[in-house]
Structure formats: structure tokens, C-alpha cells
Scaffold this motif. Structure first.
Motif, mmCIF file in Angstrom:
data_model
loop_
_atom_site.group_PDB
_atom_site.id
_atom_site.type_symbol
_atom_site.label_atom_id
_atom_site.label_comp_id
_atom_site.label_asym_id
_atom_site.label_seq_id
_atom_site.Cartn_x
_atom_site.Cartn_y
_atom_site.Cartn_z
ATOM 1 N N ASP A 48 36.145 23.043 39.712
ATOM 2 C CA ASP A 48 36.581 23.632 38.444
ATOM 3 C C ASP A 48 35.764 23.077 37.278
ATOM 4 O OD1 ASP A 48 38.470 25.166 39.713
ATOM 5 O OD2 ASP A 48 40.068 23.677 39.472
ATOM 6 N N ASP A 49 35.441 21.779 37.333
ATOM 7 C CA ASP A 49 34.609 21.183 36.283
ATOM 8 C C ASP A 49 33.222 21.827 36.252
ATOM 9 O OD1 ASP A 49 36.667 19.438 35.624
ATOM 10 O OD2 ASP A 49 35.978 17.925 37.048
ATOM 11 N N LEU A 50 32.653 22.052 37.447
ATOM 12 C CA LEU A 50 31.333 22.686 37.524
ATOM 13 C C LEU A 50 31.373 24.116 37.008
ATOM 14 C CD1 LEU A 50 30.110 21.365 40.981
ATOM 15 C CD2 LEU A 50 29.188 20.777 38.741
ATOM 16 N N LYS A 51 32.483 24.799 37.267
ATOM 17 C CA LYS A 51 32.620 26.166 36.747
ATOM 18 C C LYS A 51 32.583 26.170 35.226
ATOM 19 C CE LYS A 51 34.935 29.014 40.170
ATOM 20 N NZ LYS A 51 36.112 29.860 40.443
ATOM 21 N N LYS A 52 33.256 25.186 34.609
ATOM 22 C CA LYS A 52 33.275 25.123 33.149
ATOM 23 C C LYS A 52 31.875 24.839 32.611
ATOM 24 C CE LYS A 52 38.081 23.521 32.892
ATOM 25 N NZ LYS A 52 38.957 22.391 32.516
ATOM 26 N N LEU A 53 31.109 24.016 33.313
ATOM 27 C CA LEU A 53 29.782 23.655 32.848
ATOM 28 C C LEU A 53 28.749 24.742 33.121
ATOM 29 C CD1 LEU A 53 29.623 19.912 33.976
ATOM 30 C CD2 LEU A 53 29.875 20.764 31.643
ATOM 31 N N CYS A 54 28.822 25.335 34.329
ATOM 32 C CA CYS A 54 27.767 26.251 34.774
ATOM 33 C C CYS A 54 28.201 27.702 34.830
ATOM 34 C CB CYS A 54 27.277 25.834 36.168
ATOM 35 S SG CYS A 54 26.757 24.115 36.276
ATOM 36 N N GLY A 55 29.491 27.974 34.672
ATOM 37 C CA GLY A 55 29.963 29.344 34.842
ATOM 38 C C GLY A 55 30.208 29.649 36.308
ATOM 39 N N ASP A 56 30.418 30.928 36.600
ATOM 40 C CA ASP A 56 30.777 31.335 37.958
ATOM 41 C C ASP A 56 29.579 31.501 38.886
ATOM 42 O OD1 ASP A 56 33.437 31.391 37.362
ATOM 43 O OD2 ASP A 56 33.407 33.491 36.704
ATOM 44 N N ASN A 57 28.360 31.375 38.344
ATOM 45 C CA ASN A 57 27.194 31.741 39.137
ATOM 46 C C ASN A 57 26.459 30.557 39.761
ATOM 47 O OD1 ASN A 57 27.692 34.381 38.400
ATOM 48 N ND2 ASN A 57 26.353 34.277 36.609
ATOM 49 N N PHE A 58 27.078 29.389 39.744
ATOM 50 C CA PHE A 58 26.381 28.254 40.344
ATOM 51 C C PHE A 58 26.412 28.376 41.866
ATOM 52 C CE2 PHE A 58 30.779 26.992 40.250
ATOM 53 C CZ PHE A 58 30.962 26.287 41.426
ATOM 54 N N PRO A 59 25.333 27.946 42.539
ATOM 55 C CA PRO A 59 25.283 28.067 44.002
ATOM 56 C C PRO A 59 26.300 27.158 44.674
ATOM 57 C CG PRO A 59 23.392 26.843 43.193
ATOM 58 C CD PRO A 59 24.092 27.384 41.982
ATOM 59 N N PHE A 173 27.847 38.767 43.596
ATOM 60 C CA PHE A 173 27.967 37.327 43.797
ATOM 61 C C PHE A 173 29.141 37.097 44.752
ATOM 62 C CE2 PHE A 173 26.593 38.222 39.468
ATOM 63 C CZ PHE A 173 25.421 37.489 39.355
ATOM 64 N N THR A 174 28.841 36.611 45.943
ATOM 65 C CA THR A 174 29.917 36.426 46.909
ATOM 66 C C THR A 174 29.471 35.480 48.020
ATOM 67 O OG1 THR A 174 31.478 37.589 48.364
ATOM 68 C CG2 THR A 174 29.223 38.384 48.334
ATOM 69 N N VAL A 175 30.442 35.011 48.790
ATOM 70 C CA VAL A 175 30.166 34.266 50.014
ATOM 71 C C VAL A 175 30.548 35.164 51.178
ATOM 72 C CG1 VAL A 175 30.726 32.256 51.419
ATOM 73 C CG2 VAL A 175 30.526 32.016 48.938
ATOM 74 N N VAL A 176 29.567 35.471 52.021
ATOM 75 C CA VAL A 176 29.763 36.388 53.146
ATOM 76 C C VAL A 176 29.998 35.578 54.416
ATOM 77 C CG1 VAL A 176 28.771 38.277 54.483
ATOM 78 C CG2 VAL A 176 28.228 38.057 52.045
ATOM 79 N N PRO A 200 35.246 31.409 46.963
ATOM 80 C CA PRO A 200 35.346 31.979 45.625
ATOM 81 C C PRO A 200 35.375 33.505 45.678
ATOM 82 C CG PRO A 200 33.099 31.300 46.056
ATOM 83 C CD PRO A 200 33.902 30.844 47.234
ATOM 84 N N LYS A 201 36.178 34.091 44.803
ATOM 85 C CA LYS A 201 36.396 35.528 44.858
ATOM 86 C C LYS A 201 35.096 36.284 44.579
ATOM 87 C CE LYS A 201 38.062 35.764 40.076
ATOM 88 N NZ LYS A 201 39.211 36.089 39.230
ATOM 89 N N SER A 234 39.127 44.844 48.854
ATOM 90 C CA SER A 234 40.309 44.093 49.246
ATOM 91 C C SER A 234 40.912 44.578 50.550
ATOM 92 C CB SER A 234 41.363 44.153 48.126
ATOM 93 O OG SER A 234 41.715 45.487 47.853
ATOM 94 N N ASP A 235 40.764 45.866 50.860
ATOM 95 C CA ASP A 235 41.408 46.434 52.039
ATOM 96 C C ASP A 235 40.509 46.453 53.262
ATOM 97 O OD1 ASP A 235 43.964 47.457 52.789
ATOM 98 O OD2 ASP A 235 43.047 49.407 53.123
ATOM 99 N N MET A 236 39.191 46.381 53.072
ATOM 100 C CA MET A 236 38.278 46.502 54.201
ATOM 101 C C MET A 236 37.374 45.279 54.389
ATOM 102 S SD MET A 236 38.942 49.476 55.525
ATOM 103 C CE MET A 236 37.518 49.707 56.576
ATOM 104 N N LEU A 237 37.025 44.591 53.297
ATOM 105 C CA LEU A 237 35.979 43.578 53.397
ATOM 106 C C LEU A 237 36.441 42.164 53.068
ATOM 107 C CD1 LEU A 237 32.995 45.486 51.759
ATOM 108 C CD2 LEU A 237 33.328 44.997 54.171
ATOM 109 N N LEU A 238 37.606 42.002 52.469
ATOM 110 C CA LEU A 238 38.052 40.675 52.052
ATOM 111 C C LEU A 238 38.742 39.986 53.225
ATOM 112 C CD1 LEU A 238 38.010 38.964 49.457
ATOM 113 C CD2 LEU A 238 40.343 39.700 49.043
ATOM 114 N N TRP A 239 38.231 38.836 53.640
ATOM 115 C CA TRP A 239 38.777 38.107 54.779
ATOM 116 C C TRP A 239 40.278 37.894 54.607
ATOM 117 C CZ3 TRP A 239 36.451 36.751 59.251
ATOM 118 C CH2 TRP A 239 37.106 35.832 60.077
#
Length: 503
Positions: A48-59, A173-176, A200-201, A234-239
Motif C-alpha cells: 500500500d505504501d508503494l502504491k501511494k508513492l508509485c501509483g498502481d502501475n509499479f511492477p 495492467f494485470t497479473v495473468v 491486484p485487480k 468478472s464472469d469469464m476471466l477473473l480467477w
């Protein structure tokens, strides 16, 4: 004299060198200590701290060292992308276009690709994590980023107009999660499972623009496309939901890879209190739409002119993965003239439920499930429900799986017959066990106990209780679906989050 002068100069020069050296060493020591402190603080940062610093796009490898960087793979991907894009264009178009038709929102008679090309910019893989290595399978999580230049044009046809819509500035931006089922025969992989992780969503950002026209030709079109994309994800691809792709050109058994029903959830919608009034005259006419999967929504009856309604209606829903899934409950105000307005939404995690233990829960209603979007801090009331979880036996699991297949097949037949616009339209209150008096045929679970959350009728060929043919009335279909379609005109920027169901 010259010797003395040289000695004095040498002495002072030596002293200056020693002093400078000492000062430099102290400076370097201070810098090392400061860096050590910074590294220690950086190591203590949470995600959460990294999100605040870097936003949602950090690897992901920044906060999860288990993710390994794969620069070599990105180099090869750059070389292979022209060939991959050409092949993937055909595969994606053939697989996604039927989904667009199945999840087509009310008011849209057809959604097809008139042009689809993935572009010349390859995606970037920020990292790969081997999640598990068990006999016969390899599970990998891939941190996937793509800000491409695809050329995608949708041919959208509605009752009032036909309009080509261009999707621009697409970013993903997603984790597959990829699961490989191994085989003793070449190519050594018999099937592949692909899904998006919920955390992450996933994010899919895009801009839509009408080609040779205006988005005002089809009111609410941008939100309709947004809802369609969100529902498909959400109905077909979200684990735990996933796509299973057999490989090798031979028939293989993929039953172990497919998602199976895990248990039955009995949800009793008891009451709501202190709801927000959306009417100019009188009070709101609330009803509740609830679901685990957007494909299988059910709804309560409407309580007229009441901000503290009591329903006491029980519904049955299917859980495929109790640890990761949730029940979403949306409260709407029925409007006979305009689109139904959403009064609030709440979510209950199934992981909190104990088997065979009834639990009464009070849920606070919010404008959105994504708390970052919540700007209206006013109280929207409370929703009281009772929940009971029953885990399936192997026989019940197989029976529920067969029922779901029959339900989807019946929906497709109704769609082909023109009685419903899409398979998403076949949703409603027919699955109600208490209060509606409507039983479903062919469920095998006893009178009045229908296919989990499907709302599929039998002999009459219509879906829902007293709803009638959905294709005959657009306004009714919209209210029935519980969609919130607002009039947003012009080009609009959309960010689809798989955890925000509905608008």
C-alpha cells in the motif's frame, strides 16, 4: 632557504591531503549510513505504501521479490510480436465476439468487430512468478503490461441507431495466471488455463469515440460498453473463472482444469433501512439484485413507496471458489418512466462463512464498491441478509454442473428464438425460494429449489416470474437487469475494474 620553503610547503600540503582524505572518508561514511537507513525504510514499505508513492502501475517484482525479471523474454517478444499479433488477432476476434453477443446489454441489438488489429507495439512482461509445481501441472503468474496501438472498431446496432465505435488508447495492467497441463507427447503441454488474478485487480483503460458520428446517437452507450467489458472480465476471466485451451490438436481430458461448483449459498434478503430517497414525489420503490457471477443474477420483488422495506425472500446461488468469491447486492429504485436508479451496493466475502452455519449480516450500502470512487459520503442505509453455506458432495457438484450447462443451453435457444436479446437477459426472480411461489423445473433439488441463481424457467420458455418476453420492451429489460445506464455523451475515458460490478 629554498629547502626550508619546500619543507614548509610539503608539510602544509601533506596536512591538507590528510585532512581532505579524512573529510572525504567521513562524508562517504555519512552517505553510506544515510543510504543504509533509506534501504531499511524502503524494505519496510508495504504494498500500500508503494502504491501511494508509485501509483498502481509499479511492477509486481518491486513489492514481491518472487516475481523474476525476464528482460530476455521481452527482447524475444519484440521480435516475435508481428507474427504473434497476426495470429492472436484471429483467435481473439473469434473468441471475444461471441462473448460480446452473449453479454450484450439491453437496448443493443448487435455488437461485432468491424475492424480488429492488435497493433505494432508488443506487451511488456514485468515479471514471472512460479506459483506452484505439482505433478502434471505448472502454475505461473505473469505481470502483464500493455499500452498498445491497436485498431479496434465495434459495429454497434441499437433500436434507435447504428454506429461504428472506435476504441483508442487501450492500456492493460494485470497479473495473468497461466496453468500448463503437462503431457508425455510433443508439444509436452496438452492444455493451457488462462485467468486474471483478482488482486491486484486488473485494469483496462480505453477511450471510445464515434466514427463519423456522435455518441449521443445511442444514449448511455459508453456505460453500456463499460458494463459489458466489466461483466465479461468478472464472469469469464477473473480467477477462479478461467479459459481452458486444449493444445496439440488431439482430444484431451480437461475436466480437472475446468471450474466446478463448490457449494450452495442460501441468501435471505430480509430488510433494508434508511435508504436514500430518489423520488421528487413520494418515496423510492426499492428492490435488490444479487449475484456471485454477473451471468447469474436474481432479484427480489419491488416494495412500493418505502425507504425501510422488508422482503424476506430467499435465493440460491452457486459458489465455485469460496475463498476468493463474494456476493454482490445492489439496491435499485424502480422507475416506470426513466432508468432505474441504484440506491447503493454492498459486498459480502464468502470466505467469512462457516459450513452449515446460518449467519445474519448487516451491510452498509455504498455508492460504489471501489472506495476510491466514493465521493458522496452521505449515509445510504443498511441492508440485512441471512446467509447459509452448504458445501457440495461429489454427486451434488456434478448435478449442479449439469444444471448450469442446461441453463446456458436453454438461454441460447431462447436467444436464437428471439425471446431474449442475449444470455445476460435471462436473469430474474424465478430462483426465489421463499415469497415468490415460483419453482423451477428440472433442478433435481426439490420443488421450489431451482438452478443456482440462474432464474431459468422450463415449460413457458420465458425467464423470470411474470416478466414476459424481454425483447418486447427495452425499458422493462433495463429495469430487470438492474443496470444503471446514465446519459454520458461525447468521447469518454473509461477505466474498467473487475471488482466493480455494475455502474
Amino acid at each position: 632557504m629554498g629547502l626550508i620553503s619546500a619543507m614548509v610547503v610539503g608539510l602544509f600540503a601533506g596536512i591538507a591531503l590528510v585532512a581532505g582524505w579524512n573529510r572525504m572518508m567521513r562524508y562517504r561514511s555519512t552517505k553510506r549510513i544515510a543510504k543504509a537507513v533509506d534501504i531499511k525504510l524502503l524494505g519496510s514499505l508495504t504494498r500500500d505504501d508503494l502504491k501511494k508513492l508509485c501509483g498502481d502501475n509499479f511492477p509486481e517484482w518491486v513489492s514481491f521479490p518472487a516475481f523474476e525479471q525476464v528482460k530476455w523474454l521481452n527482447k524475444q517478444l519484440n521480435k516475435l510480436w508481428p507474427f504473434i499479433a497476426e495470429a492472436a488477432t484471429m483467435v481473439v476476434k473469434d473468441s471475444v465476439e461471441p462473448l460480446l453477443d452473449d453479454y450484450r446489454p439491453p437496448g443493443i441489438s448487435s455488437i461485432k468487430f468491424s475492424k480488429f488489429f492488435l497493433g505494432n507495439v508488443p506487451p511488456k512482461i514485468e515479471g514471472i512468478r512460479v506459483q506452484s509445481l505439482k505433478k502434471g501441472q505448472i502454475t505461473m503468474d505473469i505481470d502483464f503490461r500493455w499500452g498498445g496501438d491497436p485498431s479496434i472498431i465495434l459495429a454497434v446496432e441499437a433500436l434507435v441507431a447504428s454506429l461504428p465505435i472506435q476504441l483508442k488508447d487501450l492500456k492493460v495492467f494485470t497479473v495473468v495466471r497461466v496453468v500448463f497441463q503437462l503431457s508425455n507427447e510433443i508439444p509436452c503441454i496438452s492444455a493451457v488455463v488462462v485467468a486474471f488474478l483478482a488482486e491486484p485487480k486488473p485494469r483496462i483503460d480505453y477511450t471510445i469515440k464515434a466514427v463519423g458520428g456522435s455518441l449521443t446517437a445511442i444514449p448511455g452507450l459508453s456505460d453500456m460498453i463499460d458494463d459489458t467489458v466489466s461483466s465479461i472480465i468478472s464472469d469469464m476471466l477473473l480467477w477462479p473463472h478461467r479459459i481452458v485451451v486444449p493444445l496439440g490438436g488431439v482430444d484431451v481430458d480437461t475436466s480437472e482444469l475446468e471450474l466446478k461448483p463448490q457449494g450452495r449459498i442460501l441468501v435471505t434478503v430480509i430488510r433494508a433501512s434508511a435508504l436514500k430517497n430518489m423520488e421528487m414525489l413520494g418515496k423510492s420503490d426499492p428492490y435488490v439484485v444479487l449475484y456471485i457471477r454477473p451471468m447469474f443474477k436474481v432479484r427480489t420483488r419491488v416494495i412500493d413507496n418505502n425507504l425501510n422495506p422488508e422482503w424476506n425472500e430467499t435465493f440460491e446461488l452457486i459458489a465455485e471458489d469460496k475463498e476468493t468469491q463474494s456476493i454482490t447486492l445492489e439496491v435499485f429504485d424502480e422507475d416506470n418512466i426513466q432508468q432505474d436508479k441504484r440506491l447503493g451496493v454492498a459486498k459480502l466475502s464468502l470466505n467469512d462463512l462457516q459450513p452449515e452455519a446460518s449467519k445474519e449480516v448487516e451491510l452498509r450500502l455504498l455508492p460504489y464498491l471501489d472506495t476510491l470512487k466514493v465521493k458522496d459520503k452521505k449515509d445510504r442505509g443498511m441492508l440485512t441478509i441471512k446467509v447459509l453455506y452448504h458445501p457440495f458432495t461429489e454427486e451434488e457438484q456434478q448435478e449442479a454442473l449439469e444444471q448450469e450447462k442446461r441453463a446456458l443451453e436453454e438461454r441460447r435457444k431462447l436467444k436464437e428464438a428471439g425471446l431474449i436479446g442475449s444470455t445476460m437477459d435471462a436473469l430474474g426472480g424465478a430462483a426465489s425460494l421463499v415469497g415468490s411461489g415460483v419453482g423451477l423445473v428440472g433442478s433435481g433439488l426439490g420443488a421450489g429449489v431451482g438452478l443456482v441463481g440462474s432464474g431459468v424457467g422450463s415449460s413457458v420458455g420465458l425467464i423470470g416470474s411474470g416478466f414476459g418476453a424481454m425483447g418486447s420492451s427495452l425499458s422493462k429489460a433495463r429495469k430487470f437487469m438492474g443496470k444503471s445506464v446514465t446519459n454520458q455523451f461525447g468521447s469518454s475515458r473509461k477505466s474498467v475494474s473487475a471488482q466493480v460490478y455494475g455502474r
